[in-house]
Design a protein around this motif. Structure first.
Motif, short mmCIF file in Angstrom:
data_model
loop_
_atom_site.label_atom_id
_atom_site.label_comp_id
_atom_site.label_asym_id
_atom_site.label_seq_id
_atom_site.Cartn_x
_atom_site.Cartn_y
_atom_site.Cartn_z
N SER A 75 0.86 -1.17 0.00
CA SER A 75 0.00 0.00 0.00
C SER A 75 0.89 1.22 0.00
CB SER A 75 -0.93 0.01 1.21
OG SER A 75 -0.17 -0.01 2.41
N GLY A 76 0.30 2.38 -0.26
CA GLY A 76 1.08 3.61 -0.26
C GLY A 76 1.78 3.83 -1.59
N GLY A 77 2.75 4.72 -1.59
CA GLY A 77 3.41 5.11 -2.82
C GLY A 77 2.72 6.32 -3.43
N THR A 78 3.49 7.23 -4.01
CA THR A 78 2.93 8.45 -4.58
C THR A 78 1.99 8.16 -5.72
OG1 THR A 78 4.92 9.67 -3.95
CG2 THR A 78 3.50 10.67 -5.61
N SER A 79 2.39 7.27 -6.62
CA SER A 79 1.56 6.98 -7.79
C SER A 79 1.18 5.51 -7.90
CB SER A 79 2.28 7.41 -9.08
OG SER A 79 3.54 6.77 -9.18
N ALA A 80 1.84 4.64 -7.16
CA ALA A 80 1.55 3.21 -7.30
C ALA A 80 2.11 2.44 -6.11
CB ALA A 80 2.14 2.66 -8.60
N SER A 81 1.49 1.29 -5.82
CA SER A 81 2.04 0.37 -4.82
C SER A 81 3.14 -0.50 -5.40
CB SER A 81 0.93 -0.52 -4.26
OG SER A 81 0.06 0.22 -3.45
N LEU A 82 3.12 -0.70 -6.72
CA LEU A 82 4.16 -1.45 -7.41
C LEU A 82 4.48 -0.74 -8.71
CD1 LEU A 82 5.99 -3.94 -7.87
CD2 LEU A 82 4.01 -5.07 -8.92
N GLU A 83 5.76 -0.37 -8.88
CA GLU A 83 6.24 0.19 -10.14
C GLU A 83 7.32 -0.72 -10.69
OE1 GLU A 83 7.50 4.22 -9.67
OE2 GLU A 83 5.63 4.87 -8.73
N ILE A 84 7.11 -1.19 -11.91
CA ILE A 84 8.03 -2.12 -12.56
C ILE A 84 8.71 -1.37 -13.70
CG2 ILE A 84 8.24 -4.34 -13.74
CD1 ILE A 84 5.41 -4.97 -12.53
N ASN B 290 -4.32 0.91 -4.63
CA ASN B 290 -3.46 1.83 -5.35
C ASN B 290 -3.15 1.23 -6.73
OD1 ASN B 290 -1.84 4.04 -5.98
ND2 ASN B 290 -0.62 3.90 -4.12
N ASN B 291 -2.42 1.96 -7.55
CA ASN B 291 -2.12 1.52 -8.91
C ASN B 291 -0.97 0.53 -8.95
OD1 ASN B 291 -4.00 3.49 -9.82
ND2 ASN B 291 -2.40 5.05 -9.82
N ILE B 292 -0.93 -0.23 -10.03
CA ILE B 292 0.27 -0.96 -10.46
C ILE B 292 0.67 -0.39 -11.81
CG2 ILE B 292 1.20 -3.17 -11.22
CD1 ILE B 292 -0.57 -4.55 -9.20
N ILE B 293 1.95 -0.05 -11.95
CA ILE B 293 2.44 0.53 -13.20
C ILE B 293 3.58 -0.33 -13.74
CG2 ILE B 293 3.42 2.56 -14.32
CD1 ILE B 293 2.26 4.26 -12.07
N VAL B 294 3.46 -0.72 -15.00
CA VAL B 294 4.53 -1.45 -15.70
C VAL B 294 5.12 -0.49 -16.73
CG1 VAL B 294 5.13 -3.49 -17.03
CG2 VAL B 294 3.24 -3.60 -15.39
N GLY B 295 6.34 0.00 -16.47
CA GLY B 295 6.98 0.96 -17.36
C GLY B 295 6.60 2.38 -17.01
N LYS B 296 7.27 2.95 -16.00
CA LYS B 296 6.97 4.31 -15.55
C LYS B 296 8.21 5.18 -15.68
CE LYS B 296 5.24 7.04 -11.63
NZ LYS B 296 6.39 7.93 -11.44
N GLY B 297 8.08 6.26 -16.44
CA GLY B 297 9.19 7.17 -16.64
C GLY B 297 9.59 7.22 -18.09
N GLY B 298 10.23 8.33 -18.48
CA GLY B 298 10.61 8.52 -19.87
C GLY B 298 11.44 7.37 -20.41
N ALA B 299 11.00 6.81 -21.54
CA ALA B 299 11.69 5.73 -22.24
C ALA B 299 11.76 4.43 -21.44
CB ALA B 299 13.09 6.15 -22.67
N ALA B 300 10.94 4.27 -20.41
CA ALA B 300 10.88 2.99 -19.70
C ALA B 300 10.41 1.92 -20.69
CB ALA B 300 9.93 3.08 -18.51
N ASN B 301 11.12 0.81 -20.77
CA ASN B 301 10.84 -0.13 -21.85
C ASN B 301 11.12 -1.57 -21.48
OD1 ASN B 301 13.70 -1.03 -23.17
ND2 ASN B 301 13.84 1.03 -22.31
N ASN B 302 10.38 -2.46 -22.15
CA ASN B 302 10.59 -3.91 -22.07
C ASN B 302 10.49 -4.44 -20.64
OD1 ASN B 302 11.26 -4.80 -24.93
ND2 ASN B 302 12.69 -3.09 -24.65
N ASN B 303 9.57 -3.87 -19.87
CA ASN B 303 9.26 -4.37 -18.54
C ASN B 303 8.01 -5.25 -18.62
OD1 ASN B 303 11.28 -2.70 -16.93
ND2 ASN B 303 10.20 -1.14 -18.10
#
Length: 453
Positions: A245-254, A279-292
């Protein structure tokens, strides 16, 4: 300060008013040991190091029926393996099957493998042993590699601040192969409502968290693969439990941060549960995040997800990130997005196989969204008797976006579907025997705004 050379504290108390080092730089012999057993008590007020530039030193804290073996520290840090040569050191906290009979407490933080050349150090908390820290956990700092924390057979670790597995604090530092393993029912890693970073900055790579066979990670959030120089980071939940739980934008960022790449989260097994704490789960967060990649497999459950987001960046876009739900995997969320808030492209969700399901809880699924950039070529595939259900609106706001329902796949929505919501050349394909798209209510809108279909 006290240096312990083969010392045993048993059924008594040893008080150290300063720091404590077990195995320090200097002449041979190079191996030292300390045992706290049979109700022995060690109280220290300074920093503690096991293996300061020396290898293969050992400390055992062992409890048992009717006794409490106890090591307390005055809010200083515990380091296992420090400085070049501080390798293959071992700390074992063994409760002998009795809760609270082997205890380490009041450490400011715990570091396993501190600085260059400190490799292969291990901390094992097992058989209902307990460890608490006021601060966080560091496993593998600078150029240290293959350091390990193991919680097994009911071992428990409670932390109080941010933790990192694979921390590279400066340019050119490359901690790799460090791992945290939580296994067996009753074994608990409590993150203390703080972050757990896996592979943080610079050249940190191939660091992992493994939650196995009833082990539990709780009370915090996870970010993995901080940049393009932090690949091959992994979270594996195999019949284990993660309640984050928690995190600014997600509980899991990959794949978190600029260029985060080649990070993988796998949740597998019929007894595996990953709860995102609404909360959210995000796969590929940030500029040019790739192949996650995130894989939900073999009957595993991922639940309490606010929004499942694949590809989230402003500029440059995140690309080639993937979620796969297969072999009866189950995902329950309140919404989802394949590309969010930027020019993200070639991101994909695949739901495939009998009993594989993504239930969206009446929320919106965006193919492109957030009102910024020009997302393109993002895809949802529902195949081989897989199911996407409880979808509210489908908003295709991505050029060349695709929804493909094939070979018995089923898509069920209750709200308006907009194909080309101000973006051109989106397509929905339903093909093959048994495949279907059910629109229980709402409109099917082609060429919404200025888009084309």
């Amino acid at each position: 300060n006290l240096r312990a050379d083969g010392s045993v504290v048993t059924a008594g108390t040893m008080v150290c008013a300063g720091g404590l080092t077990i195995g320090s730089q200097g002449p041979t012999p190079t191996r030292y040991g300390l045992a706290i057993t049979n109700g022995g008590r060690l109280v220290a007020s300074g920093g503690v190091t096991i293996g300061s530039g020396k290898p293969s030193n050992t400390v055992f804290v062992t409890g048992g029926s009717g006794v409490t073996s106890y090591w307390a520290n005055g809010a200083a840090t515990l380091v296992v393996g420090s400085v070049n040569g501080g390798s293959t050191n071992l700390l074992v906290v063994d409760g002998a099957g009795v809760d609270g009979s082997a205890v380490l407490t009041n450490f400011n933080g715990i570091t396993i493998g501190d600085n260059s050349g400190a490799h292969g150090n291990t901390v094992i908390i097992t058989n209902k042993g307990w460890v608490t820290a006021l601060g966080g956990l560091l496993v593998g700092v600078n150029n240290s590699s293959n350091n390990t924390l193991v919680l097994a057979q009911g071992g428990k670790l409670k932390l109080g601040a941010t933790s990192t597995v694979g921390q590279a604090p400066g340019a050119g530092t490359a901690p790799y192969g460090n791992q945290v393993i939580i296994r067996d029912a009753g074994s608990v890693l409590d993150l203390g409502n703080s972050a757990l970073y896996l592979s943080y900055q610079y050249l940190s790579a191939a660091n992992s968290l493994q939650v196995l066979d009833g082990g539990l990670v709780t009370n915090g959030y996870i970010q993995m693969g901080y940049s393009s120089e932090c690949p091959y980071t992994m979270v594996l939940v195999s019949n284990g439990n993660v309640y984050v739980s928690g995190g600014t934008s997600a509980s899991l960022e990959i794949g978190s941060g600029t260029g985060g790449t080649l990070s993988t989260a796998i949740v597998t097994g019929v007894n595996a549960v990953f709860s995102a704490g609404n909360n959210n789960i995000i796969v590929g967060k940030g500029g040019a995040a790739n192949n996650n990649v995130m894989l939900i497999d073999n009957g595993a459950l991922v639940t309490n997800v606010a929004s499942m987001i694949i590809g989230y960046a402003t500029s440059p876009g995140a690309f080639n990130n993937t979620l796969i739900i297969t072999n009866g995997g189950r995902l329950y969320s309140s919404g989802g997005s394949i590309s969010w808030y930027g020019p993200n492209y070639s991101n994909t969700i695949v739901v495939t196989g009998t009993n594989s399901i993504w239930s969206i809880g009446g929320g919106v699924l965006y193919l492109g969204g957030g009102g910024a950039g020009s997302p393109t070529n993002n895809t949802l595939i529902v195949a081989n008797n897989g199911t996407v259900t409880n979808l509210g609106q489908l908003l295709m706001q991505s050029s060349l976006g695709s929804v493909i329902v094939t070979n018995g796949g089923r898509l069920a929505s209750t709200g308006t579907a907009r194909l080309g919501n101000n973006y051109p050349s989106n397509i929905v394909t339903v093909t093959g025997i048994g495949s279907g798209w059910s629109l229980a209510s709402g409109d099917l809108a082609l060429r919404e705004g200025e888009g084309d279909f």
